[in-house]
Design an enzyme around this catalytic site. Structure first.
Site, PDB file in Angstrom:
ATOM      1  N   GLU A 216      -5.526  -2.796  12.417  1.00 25.18           N
ATOM      2  CA  GLU A 216      -5.315  -3.714  11.372  1.00 25.18           C
ATOM      3  C   GLU A 216      -6.097  -4.778  11.256  1.00 25.18           C
ATOM      4  OE1 GLU A 216      -3.440  -2.288   9.422  1.00 25.18           O
ATOM      5  OE2 GLU A 216      -2.457  -0.972  11.068  1.00 25.18           O
TER       6      GLU A 216
ATOM      7  N   MET B 127       0.382  -2.692   8.619  1.00 25.72           N
ATOM      8  CA  MET B 127      -0.223  -3.178   7.428  1.00 25.72           C
ATOM      9  C   MET B 127      -1.097  -4.208   7.401  1.00 25.72           C
ATOM     10  SD  MET B 127      -1.050  -1.566   4.598  1.00 25.72           S
ATOM     11  CE  MET B 127      -1.992  -2.609   3.673  1.00 25.72           C
ATOM     12  N   GLU B 128      -2.304  -3.928   7.000  1.00 26.57           N
ATOM     13  CA  GLU B 128      -3.593  -5.017   7.135  1.00 26.57           C
ATOM     14  C   GLU B 128      -3.528  -5.996   5.901  1.00 26.57           C
ATOM     15  OE1 GLU B 128      -3.698  -1.590   6.127  1.00 26.57           O
ATOM     16  OE2 GLU B 128      -5.569  -1.423   4.910  1.00 26.57           O
TER      17      GLU B 128
ATOM     18  N   GLU C 209       0.730  -1.202  -0.044  1.00 24.85           N
ATOM     19  CA  GLU C 209      -0.138  -0.047  -0.175  1.00 24.85           C
ATOM     20  C   GLU C 209       0.827   1.288  -0.179  1.00 24.85           C
ATOM     21  OE1 GLU C 209      -2.621   0.249   3.207  1.00 24.85           O
ATOM     22  OE2 GLU C 209      -3.721   2.079   2.216  1.00 24.85           O
TER      23      GLU C 209
HETATM   24  N1  TRP Z   1      -3.134   0.793   5.569  1.00 23.97           N
HETATM   25  C1  TRP Z   1      -2.030   1.067   6.661  1.00 23.97           C
HETATM   26  C2  TRP Z   1      -2.949   1.311   8.006  1.00 23.97           C
HETATM   27  O1  TRP Z   1      -3.548   2.460   8.199  1.00 23.97           O
HETATM   28  C3  TRP Z   1      -1.166   2.404   6.402  1.00 23.97           C
HETATM   29  C4  TRP Z   1       0.166   2.075   5.778  1.00 23.97           C
HETATM   30  C5  TRP Z   1       0.858   1.019   6.466  1.00 23.97           C
HETATM   31  C6  TRP Z   1       0.583   2.638   4.741  1.00 23.97           C
HETATM   32  N2  TRP Z   1       2.052   1.207   5.718  1.00 23.97           N
HETATM   33  C7  TRP Z   1       1.863   2.021   4.822  1.00 23.97           C
HETATM   34  C8  TRP Z   1       0.235   3.524   4.121  1.00 23.97           C
HETATM   35  C9  TRP Z   1       2.950   2.508   3.820  1.00 23.97           C
HETATM   36  C10 TRP Z   1       1.105   3.950   2.950  1.00 23.97           C
HETATM   37  C11 TRP Z   1       2.573   3.524   2.820  1.00 23.97           C
HETATM   38  O2  TRP Z   1      -3.449   0.667   8.616  1.00 23.97           O
HETATM   39 ZN    ZN Z   2      -5.733   1.560   8.620  1.00 25.42          ZN
END
Ligand code: TRP
Ligand code: ZN
Length: 887
Positions: free
Chosen positions: A305, A270-271, A127
């Site tokens: 997450e 990160m999910e 992401e």
């Molecule tokens: N989706 C992740 C969260 O909020 C956010 C995230 C984790 C992210 N790593 C990243 C966004 C790297 C941009 C780049 O739980």
């Molecule tokens: Zn999130």
């Protein structure tokens, strides 16, 4: 906006994809310098795409080795390829399979996006647009595919091989040192949720039985030796899984759920489907190494997450403009989880503090944007407090507006209707239009209009007619690109407090011009939908105190006409704890702003004394220690600066806050001394909310006592530092010592370093405490620390702990009038940008407040921003922040 801007992406330009990818088969052979990625894509034309369109796949720094079409090598004349793009001008009309082979160098990946190395492990971050750094792909969230992933690596180097979904098969490769594992994820997902991990990692395992009786294997992978530190995270995970079942009826859907902690990570966590990857800061904790705040952070992020599995993964986003659809909703859900695990009122206060400190500041400066932006140049720069925290507030506001049951039915409909799709904010709101029968088009403006509305409340009482008239008005100042603002729909939770402190019933004209609706009165929520509104309450015995925005019912800035005495009364006896806290903050803000502006308060000595007495009462009874701690904690320097709004002198702000803390410490010294003594816990450490709340109050007491008396504070803090049996108390004491110039501070810092050298997460606290020392000399200290073994520019946690803390947490030194703080951060941004643009851009966003500074500070801040803007070969990330900050 510039006339030509090739980087600019517009929501209005959204088109469905021309191709769909139903299945992805990945074969990844891990190697530190030469990793091979083969991806077999099952492609077909999208029936609603453009007929005859070419196939354009995204890439980022990729090296193509070969391509086949339906098993046959694709002639080089039929495609064009660059590191950023794969173009297949005339692909077949019928469904086809494209196999693409790539070579990567994970060890050279310092951006920490795509496939990279953290310590001795391989891991990924996709992401928002990192999958294109692994293979050529339609890297957009509305492409949902079923993935099969085969990972191969050296058995010794990477005994653990993980990917999304369920494990299918693993084994050795005969006559070699290699082994492999195959994973299958049956849930169609966007590529940003892809993940892979390989390494020699320690593991703790557990199981969870879902509401329908399915057994799920849980595991957390950490560096060897860190296993005991993952126990709390595992416990939080199980609580989050159970909570999503009871609160939302959402069950987990795979046979396994894995979490991996890595030490090099750009964000919190990160999910990725079935394989969450975490910054180790949000996994690892033991009482000796982690503070109460760290435990709370772990609980929140683990839940966040996990909760994404339904809000983000099962239902994902159509495009990145919809980021708040998953992030705002998931933050709302993690806040509710935490409220249920801990104290609801205290949690709400903490969330409001974060919202004000982070989001309101963002909204007040050049980086202001709406919760759902309609253009971006670099999506990584939109993982902001506005998308996350304000996004959560919009969901909460929706719940206040439609009511709890209707909200529950709406969200249930959302899960039923949108499961398996890539959805939009409109899809989400439509479910609540159905459940409530209301038109939510006005509410939808909250997603489009940036800026924090100011809501002003003026009340007048007619003692003879026994009426109370409220004049409510709203106004939002222009933000970049949005000069004219419209009125929003603002739910205002309200109550009237009689002179004796008791609640008065809400009675008003119903349905008249200056009335309220019956439902507003019975729910105690007024809906402001126009620029101004006028309401007359009847049967008012004496002039009451008006309590508005209870529970912080809308993300607005309240401009109260309340007298100082009203605020003091509200602080003492409002039935809503959040409102009591807000009243105390508002009153303190009045004093602080007046002091910082050096405008004599007209010294309302009587109300100051009454405020002191109200605080004394709260401290003396202290039936809710973490609440008391919140009431005693003044607004931050950044909050005060924002309140002043222009020509801010951060030294004056600092001194005003310092002197009010000293006054509080002096006025309450007996009570605080007693608290500090009595709340000392001899019981073994437990991170639970009750114990943490007692420690929070005790350490707030210590902080105020030290503010009022250096010598006594130093003695108390030193004794606490030496005797501490947990990190919370030790770090709190060290923080107090850091604020007092002299030998004791240096001795304690040395002692702390010696104790914890080598434990990076603990040393980060040590770096931060030094970076935020408000006194002259801190910049030299930070520069010195940058050259020490404790620091590394390659690790985002170190950068944030030292440089990030200096920029965002040290108002005085960052904004030093000689420009030295700005220049330093400018240098760091330029140094970091080629390595890790995401972290560099975030560091640069500390300049978001530059325009509100006094001219002598504004000038050097602007010069630094211009210097950055003029630099050669900036990343799109840093260029975007620099341009918008100067626009
Ligand atoms: N989706 C992740 C969260 O909020 C956010 C995230 C984790 C992210 N790593 C990243 C966004 C790297 C941009 C780049 O739980
Ligand atoms: Zn999130």
């Amino acid at each position: 906006m510039r006339t030509e801007d090739p980087q600019l992406v517009r929501l209005a330009d959204y088109r469905p994809p021309d191709f769909l990818i139903d299945r992805v088969a990945l074969d990844i052979k891990l190697d530190q310098k030469k990793t091979r990625v083969t991806s077999r894509l099952s492609l077909r034309r999208n029936p609603i795409g453009r007929a005859g369109a070419p196939l354009l796949l995204d890439g980022d720094e990729l090296l193509l080795l070969g391509v086949t079409l339906d098993g046959q090598p694709l002639d080089t004349s039929r495609y064009a390829v660059t590191p950023e793009k794969f173009t297949f001008a005339e692909p077949p009309e019928a469904p086809f399979e494209l196999e693409i082979e790539i070579e990567l160098d994970p060890s050279a990946n310092t951006k920490l996006m795509g496939l990279y190395r953290s310590g001795s492990a391989y891991c990924t971050q996709c992401e928002a647009e990192g999958f294109r750094r692994i293979t050529y792909f339609l890297d957009r969230p509305d492409i949902l595919s079923v993935y099969t992933t085969r990972v191969q690596a050296d058995r010794k180097e990477a005994p653990v091989l993980l990917s999304n979904g369920n494990p299918v098969e693993h084994g050795d490769i005969p006559n070699s040192s290699m082994h492999y594992a195959i994973w299958y994820d049956p849930f169609p997902k966007p590529c940003y949720l892809f993940a892979l991990v390989g390494g020699d990692l320690g593991r703790i395992g557990d199981t969870f039985t879902t509401m329908s009786g399915r057994k799920v294997d849980l595991a957390i992978y950490v560096e060897h030796g860190n296993e005991p530190r993952a126990a709390y995270a595992m416990d939080a995970l199980k609580r989050a899984m159970r909570w999503d079942e009871t609160a939302y009826g959402r069950e987990y859907d795979l046979d396994v759920f894995n979490i991996v902690a890595v030490s090099d990570f750009n964000m919190g966590a990160m999910e990725n489907k079935g394989l969450n990857i975490f910054n180790d800061k949000y996994v690892l904790a033991l009482p000796e190494t982690a503070t109460d705040a760290d435990y709370a952070g772990i609980e929140r992020v683990i839940a966040h997450e996990y909760l994404h599995n339904w809000t983000g993964n099962r239902i994902t986003c159509r495009d990145w403009f919809q980021l708040c659809l998953k992030e705002g909703l998931t933050v709302f859900r993690d806040q509710e989880f935490t409220a249920d695990q801990r104290s609801r009122a205290v949690q709400r206060i903490a969330d409001v503090r974060t919202l004000r400190g982070q989001q309101f500041s963002e909204d007040a400066g050049p980086l202001a944007h709406s919760v759902r932006p309609d253009t971006y140049r670099e999506i990584n720069n939109f993982y902001t407090a506005t998308v996350y925290e304000k996004g959560a507030e919009l969901v909460r506001m929706l719940k206040v507006l439609v009511g709890e049951d209707t909200f529950a039915r709406g969200i249930k409909l959302y899960f039923a209707r949108c499961d398996g799709t890539a959805a939009t904010v409109e899809d989400f709101l439509a479910c609540f239009e159905v459940s409530s029968g209301r038109d939510l088009s006005h509410f939808a403006l909250w997603y489009k209009q940036a800026g924090t509305p100011s809501v002003a409340i003026a009340s007048t009482c007619d003692e003879r007619a026994k009426t109370l008239t409220l004049e409510i008005s709203q106004d939002t100042r222009p933000t970049p690109g949005q000069p004219d603002k419209k009125p929003l729909i603002v739910p205002l939770a309200i109550g009237l407090i009689g002179a004796n402190g008791a609640a008065l019933p809400l009675k008003a004209e119903v349905d008249a011009f200056d009335g309220a609706t019956q439902s507003e009165l019975s729910r105690g929520v007024l809906e402001l939908t126009t620029a101004r509104r006028h309401i007359v309450f009847r049967e008012i015995p004496d002039r009451p105190v008006v309590s508005v925005l209870r529970g912080f019912s809308a993300p607005v800035q309240l401009v109260q006409s309340a007298t100082d005495e009203d605020l003091v009364l509200q602080c003492a006896c409002d039935s809503d704890r959040c409102a009591r806290w807000q009243a105390a903050q508002s009153y303190a803000t009045r004093l602080l702003v007046a002091a910082a502006r050096q405008t004599p308060v007209g010294a309302n000595q009587a109300s100051i004394a009454a405020f002191g007495e109200a605080l004394r009462q709260i401290v003396a009874t202290s039936d809710d220690p973490p609440f008391t701690a919140q009431v005693l904690t003044l607004p931050s320097e950044a909050d005060i600066a924002r309140e002043i709004g222009e020509n801010v002198d951060p030294d004056a702000v600092y001194l005003a806050r310092q002197s009010l803390r000293a006054d509080m410490g002096r006025a309450l010294s007996r009570e605080l001394t007693r608290l500090h003594r009595d709340l000392d816990q001899n019981a073994p450490y437990s991170p639970d909310a009750r114990s943490a709340g007692r420690r929070a109050l005790r350490n707030t007491a210590l902080d105020l006592l030290a503010a009022s008396d250096d010598a006594a504070g130093m003695r108390l803090a030193k004794a606490q530092f030496d005797a501490a049996t947990n990190m919370t108390d030790r770090v709190a004491a060290l923080g107090v010592l850091c604020l007092i110039e002299g030998e004791a501070r240096e001795e304690a810092l040395d002692d702390f370093y010696k104790r914890y050298a080598g434990d990076a997460l603990v040393i980060d606290k040590w770096l931060t405490l030094q970076a935020i020392i408000p006194h002259a000399g801190t910049l030299d200290r930070v520069r010195r620390l940058m050259r020490s073994d404790a620091f590394s520019m390659g690790n985002p946690n170190r950068v944030r702990a030292l440089i990030g803390a200096f920029a965002a947490g040290n108002q005085r030194q960052f904004n030093a009038p000689d420009g030295s703080g700005y220049e330093f951060i400018g240098e760091c941004v330029l140094l970091l940008d080629p390595k890790n643009p995401q972290v560099a851009a975030r560091l640069l966003s500390a300049f978001r407040t530059w325009r509100m500074m006094e001219p002598k500070r504004r000038r050097p801040a602007e010069a630094t921003l211009q210097h950055i803007q003029a630099a050669q070969s900036l990343s799109p990330d840093v260029r975007d922040i620099a341009d918008r900050s100067l626009a």
